[in-house]
Design an enzyme around this catalytic site. Structure first.
Site, PDB file in Angstrom:
ATOM      1  CD  GLU A 220      -2.859  -0.507   5.511  1.00 53.61           C
ATOM      2  OE1 GLU A 220      -3.873  -0.407   4.772  1.00 53.61           O
ATOM      3  OE2 GLU A 220      -1.947   0.328   5.517  1.00 53.61           O
TER       4      GLU A 220
ATOM      5  CE  LYS B  99      -7.921   4.887  -2.200  1.00 52.25           C
ATOM      6  NZ  LYS B  99      -8.665   3.915  -1.431  1.00 52.25           N
TER       7      LYS B  99
ATOM      8  CD1 TRP C  86      -3.342   4.454  -1.556  1.00 51.52           C
ATOM      9  CD2 TRP C  86      -4.076   6.417  -0.804  1.00 51.52           C
ATOM     10  NE1 TRP C  86      -4.331   4.215  -0.636  1.00 51.52           N
ATOM     11  CE2 TRP C  86      -4.809   5.400  -0.160  1.00 51.52           C
ATOM     12  CE3 TRP C  86      -4.369   7.757  -0.488  1.00 51.52           C
ATOM     13  CZ2 TRP C  86      -5.803   5.665   0.773  1.00 51.52           C
ATOM     14  CZ3 TRP C  86      -5.357   8.012   0.444  1.00 51.52           C
ATOM     15  CH2 TRP C  86      -6.059   6.982   1.061  1.00 51.52           C
TER      16      TRP C  86
ATOM     17  CB  THR D  32      -0.938   0.045   1.226  1.00 54.62           C
ATOM     18  OG1 THR D  32      -1.625   1.300   1.219  1.00 54.62           O
ATOM     19  CG2 THR D  32      -0.214  -0.121   2.542  1.00 54.62           C
TER      20      THR D  32
HETATM   21  P1  AMP Z   1      -6.555   1.490   0.241  1.00 52.49           P
HETATM   22  O1  AMP Z   1      -5.700   0.891   1.283  1.00 52.49           O
HETATM   23  O2  AMP Z   1      -5.791   1.983  -0.929  1.00 52.49           O
HETATM   24  O3  AMP Z   1      -7.679   0.609  -0.130  1.00 52.49           O
HETATM   25  O4  AMP Z   1      -7.199   2.807   0.853  1.00 52.49           O
HETATM   26  C1  AMP Z   1      -7.890   2.826   2.076  1.00 52.49           C
HETATM   27  C2  AMP Z   1      -8.321   4.237   2.380  1.00 52.49           C
HETATM   28  O5  AMP Z   1      -9.183   4.718   1.341  1.00 52.49           O
HETATM   29  C3  AMP Z   1      -9.115   4.415   3.649  1.00 52.49           C
HETATM   30  O6  AMP Z   1      -8.298   4.485   4.784  1.00 52.49           O
HETATM   31  C4  AMP Z   1      -9.856   5.721   3.368  1.00 52.49           C
HETATM   32  O7  AMP Z   1      -9.025   6.838   3.588  1.00 52.49           O
HETATM   33  C5  AMP Z   1     -10.136   5.617   1.878  1.00 52.49           C
HETATM   34  N1  AMP Z   1     -11.475   5.046   1.650  1.00 52.49           N
HETATM   35  C6  AMP Z   1     -11.788   3.768   1.316  1.00 52.49           C
HETATM   36  N2  AMP Z   1     -13.117   3.623   1.195  1.00 52.49           N
HETATM   37  C7  AMP Z   1     -13.680   4.816   1.463  1.00 52.49           C
HETATM   38  C8  AMP Z   1     -15.014   5.312   1.522  1.00 52.49           C
HETATM   39  N3  AMP Z   1     -16.078   4.550   1.248  1.00 52.49           N
HETATM   40  N4  AMP Z   1     -15.189   6.613   1.848  1.00 52.49           N
HETATM   41  C9  AMP Z   1     -14.147   7.419   2.127  1.00 52.49           C
HETATM   42  N5  AMP Z   1     -12.858   7.012   2.077  1.00 52.49           N
HETATM   43  C10 AMP Z   1     -12.622   5.736   1.758  1.00 52.49           C
END
Ligand code: AMP
Length: 572
Positions: free
Chosen positions: A331, A440, A445, A186
């Site tokens: 994670e 994001k 990211w 990640t």
């Molecule tokens: P990733 O590890 O790349 O899947 O990203 C996870 C992060 O994406 C989370 O900690 C949030 O900051 C953001 N995220 C994922 N789903 C949502 C959602 N439904 N609404 C707002 N932020 C989200």
């Protein structure tokens, strides 16, 4: 203790596909092949056989338990087979995000110590660019047949040739369910990408939870379109959950535009669709322009970024499709919460229901949530006390791969998500801000810090701070706020061009604003919350039409579906 008298059957990933082959053997996996755009279809029974052929081939190549096998690949049946073959022989499948810069991909491969890397034709140029920087990789394998071998300077094998003569029965080992199965890096935190190492146990438990009706659900009747990529948190577990439930699995390969997805939705009787909001915006645009309906689709699960209200209303009110928001993280395997309504909401007016659905949702069974204040106090579930969102559960990371300790893991056994949120007394979690300094965009990211460091390399820049601002298409895009050096007056274009040379093109900020000073906290750190507040009405992609979002291909162009891929590579 009086022990229960039940069998101690370890939770093995290979058992999922065996179950599907025996009980749903004819249920299809449908793939749009990246190498040709043609549709490939077969059943779970065939996938089971070919994964056993692949297991033999991997064993012959000398892949030992615990060793890592990388993939740079789209959602396809071959990728699916490798998920099972690699983990099934007690090795670890390392899914690599092709949207990262080639240097980052090489870094990740070396850090993971991948022994073999499988890749789709689309990504041949990446492989040619990085192979010499990855001395530990013994074999590069194209995920296609010999007839699709591109001109490459790297010596490669092909997947189809590799497995062709192997027997289709393999004696799958049974081992400790805590053994590592899958690795995914990640970049959603600062610093180097961090590896999250899933186990057989965590993967099977997560899949079991995902098929509950209020989570992804579906069952054997469902036809699930998995747009969320297999290189990003195992496509939210769909390659495990769908065969566990016996659902049809529809894999879009490299073509993620509205027209191509609609063709699959319509042709494959899709009932459930899973992906990030940007994808659903693309499909919506296609539906509207071509006056199409979604007659069979029952549910869309949208996650990875906040669900925009207009998108939710467009599908629910315009197309009669239930839209649910999911929140989770790499994670967390990734599912944490799902935005479902409860029976007591039945009589509410639509506007009230929409408000509830725009919350990130209820914790799924298996994930505990708590919100903690700056000074470490657990905050009440009152729907307004926002703080650091922390989670724990059997499919949540306890540490990162090859790292001893990280701040995200608390002393009392929780994982700090970096999200700021509140919980209410009905169980709903709402994200209100982000503590981690990242942006994001379309589901992927951008590191604010890397962007700022790149900008500060410019000779006219004294200080720079990057923040994410809402964007109608990509949910969030970067705005760079710059303090020029005394006597210097760089232009926005100069800064953007400079960053384009240093970073992936899709990282280039949509806009650059020049200020005299940045708001600083007591320790001299830029106060991003203040900056976000100051620029909260700033419009990206609308009133102030900057250049369109940069083409988002981290990968060099290829002659293979080039234009389409170039356009849509960046929408996860
Ligand atoms: P990733 O590890 O790349 O899947 O990203 C996870 C992060 O994406 C989370 O900690 C949030 O900051 C953001 N995220 C994922 N789903 C949502 C959602 N439904 N609404 C707002 N932020 C989200």
């Amino acid at each position: 203790m009086m022990r229960g008298l039940m069998m101690d059957a370890p939770l093995m990933i290979s058992g999922i596909l065996r179950h599907a082959a025996l009980n749903h053997g004819g249920r299809e996996i449908v793939t749009r092949l990246p190498e040709s755009g043609e549709i490939h279809r077969y059943g779970y029974r065939d996938a089971w056989k070919r994964s056993q052929q692949a297991a033999h081939a991997l064993t012959k190549l000398g892949v030992a338990p615990g060793e890592r096998v990388g993939t740079i690949a789209w959602n396809t049946h071959r990728h699916f087979e490798l998920y099972y073959a690699v983990s099934g022989i007690e090795s670890v499948i390392h899914t690599i995000n092709p949207r990262l810069k080639p240097e980052q991909i090489a870094w990740i491969i070396n850090h993971a110590e991948d022994k073999i890397v499988f890749f789709d034709t689309t990504f041949a140029p990446i492989v040619d660019g990085i192979a010499q920087h990855c001395p530990g990789v013994e074999k590069w394998v194209l995920m296609a047949g010999a007839e699709h071998k591109p001109e490459m300077k790297t010596e490669i094998l092909t997947y189809e040739e590799l497995i062709a003569d192997e027997p289709d029965e393999f004696d799958w080992p049974v081992f400790d369910e805590h053994a590592a199965a899958c690795l995914c890096y990640t970049s959603g935190t600062t610093g180097d990408p961090k590896g999250v190492l899933y186990s057989h146990r965590s993967t099977v438990l997560h899949a079991m939870s995902s098929i509950a009706p209020d989570v992804i659900g579906g069952g054997a009747e469902a036809s699930i379109l998995a747009v969320v990529p297999m290189f990003h948190v195992s496509a939210w577990g769909l390659p495990y959950g769908a065969p566990m439930a016996g659902a049809k699995l529809v894999m879009p390969g490299a073509q993620l535009d509205g027209a191509s997805l609609y063709e699959l939705i319509d042709g494959e009787d899709v009932t459930y669709m899973v992906g990030v909001p940007t994808v659903w915006l693309g499909v919506l645009d296609y539906l509207r322009k071509n006056e199409k309906r979604l007659d069979k689709v029952e549910k869309i699960l949208s996650g990875g970024s906040a669900l925009p209200e207009a998108l939710l209303r467009a599908y629910e009110e315009g197309y009669g499709v239930t839209m649910q928001q999911g929140w989770g993280m790499t994670e967390m395997s990734p599912i944490g919460t799902i935005g479902t309504l409860k029976p007591n909401h039945d009589g509410l007016p639509q506007d009230e229901k929409v408000k509830i659905k725009l919350k990130q949702g209820l914790g799924v069974y298996g994930v505990e949530l708590r919100v903690v204040s700056e000074d470490g106090k657990i905050l009440p579930r009152d729907g307004k006390s926002s703080g650091h969102l922390q989670v724990r559960g059997p499919w949540i990371a306890s540490q990162y791969f090859k790292r001893d300790s990280d701040d995200q893991f608390t002393d009392d056994g929780w994982f700090d998500t970096g999200d700021i949120a509140h919980l209410d007394d009905d169980g709903y979690m709402t994200i209100t801000d982000r503590a981690k300094d990242v942006i994001k965009t379309g589901g992927e990211w951008i590191s604010s810090i890397d962007l700022e460091n790149a900008a500060m390399g410019h000779p006219d820049v004294a200080q720079a701070a990057a923040i994410g601002l809402p964007h109608p298409k990509w949910q969030e895009r970067p705005l760079l706020v710059v303090v020029p050096k005394e006597g210097c007056s760089p232009t926005e274009q100069q800064i953007q061009d400079y960053i384009a040379e240093k970073c992936a093109k899709w990282w280039v900020p949509d806009a650059v604003e020049f200020v005299e000073e940045l708001p600083l906290g007591a320790t001299g750190k830029v106060l991003k919350t203040d900056l976000r507040e100051r620029f909260k009405d700033y419009k990206l992609g609308e009133d102030k039409p900057k250049k369109a979002r940069p083409e988002t291909s981290a990968a060099p162009e290829t002659d293979n579906g080039g234009e389409k891929r170039k356009k849509f590579l960046g929408i996860f």
